[in-house]
Structures are given as C-alpha cells and as structure tokens.
Design a protein around this motif. Structure first.
Motif, PDB file in Angstrom:
ATOM      1  N   ALA A   1       0.834  -1.198   0.000  1.00 38.21           N
ATOM      2  CA  ALA A   1       0.000   0.000   0.000  1.00 38.21           C
ATOM      3  C   ALA A   1       0.869   1.248   0.000  1.00 38.21           C
ATOM      4  O   ALA A   1       1.871   1.319   0.703  1.00 38.21           O
ATOM      5  CB  ALA A   1      -0.909   0.006   1.230  1.00 38.21           C
ATOM      6  N   VAL A   2       0.489   2.221  -0.818  1.00 32.90           N
ATOM      7  CA  VAL A   2       1.226   3.480  -0.890  1.00 32.90           C
ATOM      8  C   VAL A   2       0.227   4.610  -0.688  1.00 32.90           C
ATOM      9  O   VAL A   2      -0.662   4.825  -1.502  1.00 32.90           O
ATOM     10  CB  VAL A   2       1.923   3.648  -2.250  1.00 32.90           C
ATOM     11  CG1 VAL A   2       2.689   4.955  -2.286  1.00 32.90           C
ATOM     12  CG2 VAL A   2       2.868   2.494  -2.497  1.00 32.90           C
ATOM     13  N   THR A   3       0.358   5.320   0.425  1.00 34.89           N
ATOM     14  CA  THR A   3      -0.611   6.375   0.709  1.00 34.89           C
ATOM     15  C   THR A   3       0.040   7.693   1.105  1.00 34.89           C
ATOM     16  O   THR A   3      -0.659   8.679   1.319  1.00 34.89           O
ATOM     17  CB  THR A   3      -1.544   5.939   1.854  1.00 34.89           C
ATOM     18  OG1 THR A   3      -0.750   5.633   3.013  1.00 34.89           O
ATOM     19  CG2 THR A   3      -2.349   4.711   1.469  1.00 34.89           C
ATOM     20  N   ASP A   4       1.366   7.751   1.215  1.00 35.65           N
ATOM     21  CA  ASP A   4       1.972   8.990   1.698  1.00 35.65           C
ATOM     22  C   ASP A   4       2.333   9.905   0.543  1.00 35.65           C
ATOM     23  O   ASP A   4       2.408   9.496  -0.612  1.00 35.65           O
ATOM     24  CB  ASP A   4       3.194   8.708   2.571  1.00 35.65           C
ATOM     25  CG  ASP A   4       4.296   8.017   1.805  1.00 35.65           C
ATOM     26  OD1 ASP A   4       4.945   8.697   0.997  1.00 35.65           O
ATOM     27  OD2 ASP A   4       4.486   6.809   1.999  1.00 35.65           O
ATOM     28  N   SER A   5       2.605  11.166   0.876  1.00 37.65           N
ATOM     29  CA  SER A   5       2.806  12.196  -0.138  1.00 37.65           C
ATOM     30  C   SER A   5       4.219  12.212  -0.711  1.00 37.65           C
ATOM     31  O   SER A   5       4.526  13.053  -1.537  1.00 37.65           O
ATOM     32  CB  SER A   5       2.504  13.575   0.464  1.00 37.65           C
ATOM     33  OG  SER A   5       3.367  13.839   1.549  1.00 37.65           O
ATOM     34  N   THR A   6       5.081  11.274  -0.277  1.00 37.11           N
ATOM     35  CA  THR A   6       6.428  11.248  -0.845  1.00 37.11           C
ATOM     36  C   THR A   6       6.471  10.475  -2.164  1.00 37.11           C
ATOM     37  O   THR A   6       7.532  10.318  -2.755  1.00 37.11           O
ATOM     38  CB  THR A   6       7.440  10.647   0.149  1.00 37.11           C
ATOM     39  OG1 THR A   6       7.019   9.343   0.512  1.00 37.11           O
ATOM     40  CG2 THR A   6       7.569  11.522   1.379  1.00 37.11           C
ATOM     41  N   VAL A   7       5.352   9.949  -2.606  1.00 30.36           N
ATOM     42  CA  VAL A   7       5.242   9.333  -3.930  1.00 30.36           C
ATOM     43  C   VAL A   7       4.257  10.162  -4.748  1.00 30.36           C
ATOM     44  O   VAL A   7       3.139  10.429  -4.299  1.00 30.36           O
ATOM     45  CB  VAL A   7       4.760   7.874  -3.849  1.00 30.36           C
ATOM     46  CG1 VAL A   7       4.633   7.280  -5.259  1.00 30.36           C
ATOM     47  CG2 VAL A   7       5.711   7.031  -3.010  1.00 30.36           C
ATOM     48  N   THR A   8       4.699  10.563  -5.931  1.00 32.51           N
ATOM     49  CA  THR A   8       3.870  11.403  -6.798  1.00 32.51           C
ATOM     50  C   THR A   8       3.772  10.781  -8.177  1.00 32.51           C
ATOM     51  O   THR A   8       4.777  10.326  -8.731  1.00 32.51           O
ATOM     52  CB  THR A   8       4.458  12.823  -6.923  1.00 32.51           C
ATOM     53  OG1 THR A   8       4.589  13.392  -5.619  1.00 32.51           O
ATOM     54  CG2 THR A   8       3.565  13.713  -7.782  1.00 32.51           C
ATOM     55  N   ILE A   9       2.565  10.768  -8.731  1.00 32.70           N
ATOM     56  CA  ILE A   9       2.346  10.326 -10.098  1.00 32.70           C
ATOM     57  C   ILE A   9       2.115  11.562 -10.966  1.00 32.70           C
ATOM     58  O   ILE A   9       1.226  12.367 -10.685  1.00 32.70           O
ATOM     59  CB  ILE A   9       1.133   9.390 -10.210  1.00 32.70           C
ATOM     60  CG1 ILE A   9       1.258   8.211  -9.252  1.00 32.70           C
ATOM     61  CG2 ILE A   9       0.958   8.905 -11.647  1.00 32.70           C
ATOM     62  CD1 ILE A   9       2.428   7.312  -9.523  1.00 32.70           C
ATOM     63  N   VAL A  10       2.942  11.711 -11.983  1.00 30.76           N
ATOM     64  CA  VAL A  10       2.757  12.800 -12.946  1.00 30.76           C
ATOM     65  C   VAL A  10       2.120  12.195 -14.199  1.00 30.76           C
ATOM     66  O   VAL A  10       2.744  11.388 -14.888  1.00 30.76           O
ATOM     67  CB  VAL A  10       4.093  13.476 -13.299  1.00 30.76           C
ATOM     68  CG1 VAL A  10       3.868  14.590 -14.326  1.00 30.76           C
ATOM     69  CG2 VAL A  10       4.753  14.033 -12.044  1.00 30.76           C
TER      70      VAL A  10
ATOM     71  N   PRO B   1      -1.511   0.619 -12.281  1.00 32.77           N
ATOM     72  CA  PRO B   1      -1.755  -0.583 -11.474  1.00 32.77           C
ATOM     73  C   PRO B   1      -2.327  -0.182 -10.120  1.00 32.77           C
ATOM     74  O   PRO B   1      -2.175   0.963  -9.676  1.00 32.77           O
ATOM     75  CB  PRO B   1      -0.359  -1.195 -11.345  1.00 32.77           C
ATOM     76  CG  PRO B   1       0.582  -0.057 -11.514  1.00 32.77           C
ATOM     77  CD  PRO B   1      -0.076   0.875 -12.480  1.00 32.77           C
ATOM     78  N   PRO B   2      -2.984  -1.100  -9.433  1.00 31.25           N
ATOM     79  CA  PRO B   2      -3.630  -0.758  -8.153  1.00 31.25           C
ATOM     80  C   PRO B   2      -2.698  -0.102  -7.142  1.00 31.25           C
ATOM     81  O   PRO B   2      -3.091   0.815  -6.435  1.00 31.25           O
ATOM     82  CB  PRO B   2      -4.149  -2.113  -7.655  1.00 31.25           C
ATOM     83  CG  PRO B   2      -4.361  -2.908  -8.904  1.00 31.25           C
ATOM     84  CD  PRO B   2      -3.257  -2.482  -9.845  1.00 31.25           C
ATOM     85  N   VAL B   3      -1.442  -0.559  -7.071  1.00 25.82           N
ATOM     86  CA  VAL B   3      -0.528  -0.008  -6.075  1.00 25.82           C
ATOM     87  C   VAL B   3      -0.260   1.473  -6.315  1.00 25.82           C
ATOM     88  O   VAL B   3      -0.024   2.236  -5.370  1.00 25.82           O
ATOM     89  CB  VAL B   3       0.790  -0.815  -6.048  1.00 25.82           C
ATOM     90  CG1 VAL B   3       1.600  -0.590  -7.315  1.00 25.82           C
ATOM     91  CG2 VAL B   3       1.616  -0.481  -4.821  1.00 25.82           C
ATOM     92  N   LEU B   4      -0.301   1.919  -7.578  1.00 27.55           N
ATOM     93  CA  LEU B   4      -0.095   3.336  -7.885  1.00 27.55           C
ATOM     94  C   LEU B   4      -1.411   4.106  -7.916  1.00 27.55           C
ATOM     95  O   LEU B   4      -1.428   5.316  -7.673  1.00 27.55           O
ATOM     96  CB  LEU B   4       0.636   3.489  -9.220  1.00 27.55           C
ATOM     97  CG  LEU B   4       2.071   2.964  -9.250  1.00 27.55           C
ATOM     98  CD1 LEU B   4       2.706   3.223 -10.618  1.00 27.55           C
ATOM     99  CD2 LEU B   4       2.916   3.602  -8.151  1.00 27.55           C
ATOM    100  N   ALA B   5      -2.496   3.429  -8.199  1.00 24.35           N
ATOM    101  CA  ALA B   5      -3.796   4.103  -8.183  1.00 24.35           C
ATOM    102  C   ALA B   5      -4.137   4.595  -6.785  1.00 24.35           C
ATOM    103  O   ALA B   5      -4.908   5.551  -6.620  1.00 24.35           O
ATOM    104  CB  ALA B   5      -4.881   3.159  -8.701  1.00 24.35           C
ATOM    105  N   ARG B   6      -3.523   3.969  -5.771  1.00 25.89           N
ATOM    106  CA  ARG B   6      -3.785   4.380  -4.382  1.00 25.89           C
ATOM    107  C   ARG B   6      -2.923   5.558  -3.940  1.00 25.89           C
ATOM    108  O   ARG B   6      -3.093   6.072  -2.831  1.00 25.89           O
ATOM    109  CB  ARG B   6      -3.559   3.203  -3.445  1.00 25.89           C
ATOM    110  CG  ARG B   6      -4.593   2.100  -3.582  1.00 25.89           C
ATOM    111  CD  ARG B   6      -4.472   1.097  -2.460  1.00 25.89           C
ATOM    112  NE  ARG B   6      -3.235   0.333  -2.516  1.00 25.89           N
ATOM    113  CZ  ARG B   6      -3.109  -0.835  -3.133  1.00 25.89           C
ATOM    114  NH1 ARG B   6      -4.156  -1.361  -3.762  1.00 25.89           N
ATOM    115  NH2 ARG B   6      -1.962  -1.481  -3.133  1.00 25.89           N
ATOM    116  N   VAL B   7      -1.969   5.960  -4.772  1.00 22.12           N
ATOM    117  CA  VAL B   7      -1.127   7.099  -4.416  1.00 22.12           C
ATOM    118  C   VAL B   7      -1.992   8.353  -4.320  1.00 22.12           C
ATOM    119  O   VAL B   7      -2.804   8.642  -5.205  1.00 22.12           O
ATOM    120  CB  VAL B   7      -0.001   7.284  -5.465  1.00 22.12           C
ATOM    121  CG1 VAL B   7       0.742   8.595  -5.228  1.00 22.12           C
ATOM    122  CG2 VAL B   7       0.962   6.105  -5.402  1.00 22.12           C
TER     123      VAL B   7
END
Length: 345
Positions: free
Chosen positions: A2-11, A133-139
């Motif tokens: 699970a990835v939910t914190d703001s240190t991962v960003t999708i551009v 993918p789901p893991v990035l859709a949760r970002v």
C-alpha cells in the motif's frame, strides 16, 4: 504494497509531451540530492532497474561475462547496493520517466527502495491514467500540467540534500611511523597489549569514537584524483569501502576482517582497524574523498540489520572475496595486492 503517503507522486502525461521527459532529464543533479533514473528499455534482467538506479548514482558495473560485479545480478544484492548509496549520498528525490513501461514487479522494487531510503519518488506516467496498477492508483498525489511539474521539482525533499562530512579534527600529537613504512598511531594501553598467553582473551577494544578522544588518527596516505574517482565509481558499497581503506592506509587486507560499524566515527572522519588479539589497533584519519564511500559501506551494513559489533566488511572477506580480488586487480595503479590466504576465516 500500500502506498498512501505524499512522498510518492504520479505525474500523468497522457499526450507523452516531450517537455516532461526533457525537464526530468535536466533535473538530474546528484550534488543537490536529486537524480533522474532512466529505465533501460526492454531489458529482461531481473536487476535491470536497480542497475539503472546505480548508474544514475554515478556507479559503473564492470562489463563482461566474468565481471567482478556479477553478484549484483542478484535482485536483492543490487537493490541493497542502490539503497546504501542513496542513503550515503543523501538522495532526497528520484524522478523516473516512462514509468508506465515498468512491470508491476519493478514498480514494487522502486517503492521498496523508497521505503529504505526515505527519498521522494516521482513517476512519470506517460500514457492514459486508467492503466495505473492498483498499487499506484492508491497514491494520493497525482498531478498534471507543466507548472505543477516544475513546482514539484523545485520542492525540497524529505531528507537533506547531502550528508555533512566535516573536516577531520587536527591531530594533537605526532604520529609514530612503523619500521615497515606504514603510518601508525599511538595507542592506549587497552589496544596495545604486548602478549597474550594461550587461551587468554584479548581485552575489550573500544570503538572509534571513544578511541578518538584519547588517540590521534594516523594521517591518510594520498592517492591521485584519478584513482579516487575510479574507486568512487565502483558499484558495490562494501568493495568500494574496503578498497578505499586499503588505498589510504596501505594496511594488509586482513586488518579489515574485524572492522565493526562502531569502528567508524559518526562523522566518518576516522576508522579504527584491528590486529589479531587486538595487539595493535590503529586509528586512521579518513580523507574527504573516501568519506562518502565509507558512508556507503556503513549504510549497506545497517540496512541488513547487523548489530554495531558485527564486521562491516565480512561479506566481501568471505563469500565475496573473489570479487574483491578481481576489483583490486582492475586498479593496478593503486597496487592493492590481496592474497587469497588472508581472505578466508
């Protein structure tokens, strides 16, 4: 994962605008703690993305089928090396263009690397966002637009841009020079026991920080800038650290066998080496060029959850001995001879 914190960003760049790729490449500034990792297209090697990360960090794997870096073909070993260098070099922001081409396994590897280092991770998804993918859709943090991307790259990362390596403290008393011509330092009584009876235990040996309070460090031997650069480009932190110590001390490789985490000062300005039975345990000053390299070795040691009393270089003195010798042989100007007899327990 699970990835939910703001240190991962999708551009999200659905149009695959050249602006985003060009801006990401221009943002590569390792000296400021920000790197751009370009994934190798269509590489089937399981460790390919870790190798791309190492390359972005300025590390170069030795080429060839019998390469001394063959052990970095292992996924775990390669990502551990990349994490250690990320920590040691103070990487605070990683930008990955064309991340939509990565497999889910490699995306998971990137996210695990971010967890290990604490750095900020920005992934350029240069196709329709419905393919996430789901893991990035949760970002939580998704952005689009040129202004937002430029602002993102201008943000400070969550950790300092570069570790602070202060200058070594001045020496208080002159060093003693050994008959063999090697630099040696005066030692307190606990570290220079004259002799031990058979079966007698050696006295406890203090770590580098405690020793530095009462002992001056022997000055580091100088090496040419080209040799320092060659050492800095080696990919495996333990090999880089071990060969660096041998280069600026000219001690025998056996002296590294007992070097512990606590034998490197917190500021990486001094390192303590050990003789058999702790009869002679000199403290050596670490030159500026070698401090980031020893920091990498120490980070590698700590990321594998070893206690401070364990040997930092133990893996390359045993299972990795052939790789250590092979790299030493590739640096003939440093004359780092490593006989096989001292690389076994």
């Amino acid at each position: 994962m699970a990835v939910t914190d703001s240190t991962v960003t999708i551009v999200v760049d659905e149009q695959d605008d050249l602006f985003y790729t060009r801006t990401a490449l221009q943002a590569h500034r390792p000296g400021e703690g920000r790197i751009t990792v370009q994934p190798t297209p269509a590489s089937g090697s399981p460790a390919a993305l870790a190798h791309d990360m190492l390359y972005a960090l300025g590390k170069r794997l030795a080429p060839g089928p019998n390469s001394p870096d063959v052990w970095l073909d292992s996924v775990n070993a390669a990502w551990l090396a990349a994490a250690a260098w990320g920590v040691a070099m103070g990487v605070r922001h990683v930008v990955v263009p064309r991340s939509h081409l990565l497999t889910r396994r490699r995306i998971d590897q990137l996210l695990a690397w971010r967890e290990s280092t604490g750095a900020q991770l920005t992934l350029l998804w240069q196709t329709a966002s419905r393919g996430l993918p789901p893991v990035l859709a949760r970002v939580e943090r998704h952005i689009s637009g040129r202004d937002q991307f430029e602002a993102l790259l201008a943000e400070p990362g969550p950790i300092p841009a570069r570790p602070f390596f202060p200058p070594a403290p001045p020496m208080a008393r002159p060093a003693v020079v050994a008959d063999a011509g090697q630099s040696r330092a005066w030692q307190p009584q606990e570290a220079r026991t004259a002799s031990l009876r058979p079966g007698q235990l050696a006295p406890p040996c203090l770590g580098a920080m405690a020793t530095a309070q009462v002992v001056q460090a022997a000055p580091a031997l100088e090496i040419a800038s080209e040799e320092a650069a060659a050492l800095a480009a080696l990919a495996h932190p333990l090999i880089t650290g071990a060969l660096s110590v041998l280069a600026f001390t000219r001690v025998g490789v056996g002296s590294l066998r007992f070097t512990r985490d606590l034998d490197i000062t917190g500021d990486v300005c001094a390192i303590k080496l050990h003789g058999v039975g702790h009869r002679y345990c000199p403290l050596h000053a670490v030159p500026a060029w070698a401090r980031p390299l020893l920091a990498g070795a120490r980070a590698h040691h700590r990321l594998t959850s070893h206690p401070p009393g364990d040997g930092v270089f133990a893996p390359v003195m045993l299972a990795g001995a052939q790789h250590l010798r092979a790299h030493a042989g590739r640096l003939p100007r440093l004359d780092l001879s490593l006989p096989a007899s001292v690389l076994v327990p």
